[in-house]
Design a protein around this motif. Sequence first.
Motif, PDB file in Angstrom:
ATOM      1  N   SER A 337       0.837  -1.190   0.000  1.00  0.00           N
ATOM      2  CA  SER A 337       0.000   0.000   0.000  1.00  0.00           C
ATOM      3  C   SER A 337       0.871   1.239   0.000  1.00  0.00           C
ATOM      4  O   SER A 337       2.052   1.199   0.383  1.00  0.00           O
ATOM      5  CB  SER A 337      -0.934   0.015   1.213  1.00  0.00           C
ATOM      6  N   HIS A 338       0.287   2.362  -0.413  1.00  0.00           N
ATOM      7  CA  HIS A 338       0.989   3.641  -0.399  1.00  0.00           C
ATOM      8  C   HIS A 338       0.120   4.647   0.353  1.00  0.00           C
ATOM      9  O   HIS A 338      -0.974   4.987  -0.096  1.00  0.00           O
ATOM     10  CB  HIS A 338       1.260   4.143  -1.815  1.00  0.00           C
ATOM     11  N   GLY A 339       0.594   5.065   1.511  1.00  0.00           N
ATOM     12  CA  GLY A 339      -0.171   6.019   2.311  1.00  0.00           C
ATOM     13  C   GLY A 339      -1.552   5.525   2.660  1.00  0.00           C
ATOM     14  O   GLY A 339      -2.503   6.317   2.729  1.00  0.00           O
ATOM     15  N   GLY A 340      -1.684   4.226   2.854  1.00  0.00           N
ATOM     16  CA  GLY A 340      -2.974   3.640   3.186  1.00  0.00           C
ATOM     17  C   GLY A 340      -3.787   3.214   1.985  1.00  0.00           C
ATOM     18  O   GLY A 340      -4.836   2.575   2.137  1.00  0.00           O
ATOM     19  N   THR A 341      -3.331   3.551   0.789  1.00  0.00           N
ATOM     20  CA  THR A 341      -4.031   3.136  -0.432  1.00  0.00           C
ATOM     21  C   THR A 341      -3.495   1.789  -0.886  1.00  0.00           C
ATOM     22  O   THR A 341      -2.303   1.661  -1.194  1.00  0.00           O
ATOM     23  CB  THR A 341      -3.821   4.164  -1.562  1.00  0.00           C
TER      24      THR A 341
END
Length: 399
Positions: A337-341
């Motif tokens: 994930s990236h920053g919660g995405t």
Amino acid sequence: MPQLARRIGRAKPSAIMQVAEKAKRLKAEGRDIISFSIGVPNFLPGEHVYAAAREALDKDSGQYGSNRGADALLDAFIAHMAEIGLTGYTRANCATGVGAKHLIYNLAEALLDEGDGFAFPTPYWTSYLDVGEIVNADIQLLPCPPEQDYKLTPAQLDAALAKKPRVFLFNNPSNPTGMVYTKNEIAALADVIVKYPETWVITDDIYNRMVFDGVGYHNFLHARPELRDRVIFLDSLSKTYGMPGWRLGLMAGPEEVAQAVTTLNSNHITNVPEIVGAAGVAALSGPQDVPRQKCAEFQAKRDQVMAVLAQIPGVVCPQPQGAFYVFPDVSVAFGKSHGGTPIANDIDLCNALLDVKGVACVPGSAFGEPRALRISYTCPTPQLAPGLQRIREFFAELA
């Protein structure tokens, strides 16, 4: 209300253009966007091309032109082909179209009946699948994963042609991978094609002047001249000469195929505009310093992209040797994930990369390889390093 034709349900908008339009929209909203999405060469042709177009405009008769293409244009194309070792063609072997994409569609109409086999390697240029589905062909995909450098093997081709597809479509140098087949690789594939006389062969080789590292451009006809009666060669001004918007494609092949395309032109477009044709003559037969210079620049940009990708752990990318694309396997990011995405697939990755870092790339699934993404490095040179750095940062921030 009357219904649309069923074939429209099989037609899809270009995935590449969808990404490019989103990037353009974000840029219009004030975002700092660097686009690695659309395959536009981002240079203009030499002044002699514009001079030829202006002269043709001054002399314009306002009349219809030839369905096949102006004699001067056909002659320039024949001479252009001879420079890469494709000799012996006459005007009767040639035809023109509104870009190579238009020629591919016309060839599909001319060569494929509904349900006929249409075979091509994966990854593929998006329009191959789109055109095949519109004409309702039996599409036969030949997977060429990064583990085999995105290249088709003779054994794969042998197995595919044994099924007797009506058309085998081959792209060299490749969009989206940038891979280029060596002389020996082409010869080995040509040896297989000879065994299957029932199949037409289209070589979509519009990047044939954009080859790096001295590997050279090679065609099946170089290895097996006896294939001339069923090999159709495609070229275009778009990439080599920085003229994508001029929409001029060219083909050479058996007379009956060229005549079929010419007949379809008479129904579809009548003729390529005469002013475009005059510009094409100047591009093909005039000074070649701009294409040569740009080829060298693209090779240097390729090296720059590959150097950065090599610094990203887990990203794998076979070395491209032509066109202006790299096609890395980015599946190392899936499940992170990236920053919660969450990044579940190539589409998630490209959406997050654009939303978070302002970098537009095309998901590999648009080309039939969902583990990858395509980077087109034709952006202005000052944007290349910052765009690559943003990609590197994105991967470093995955959790």
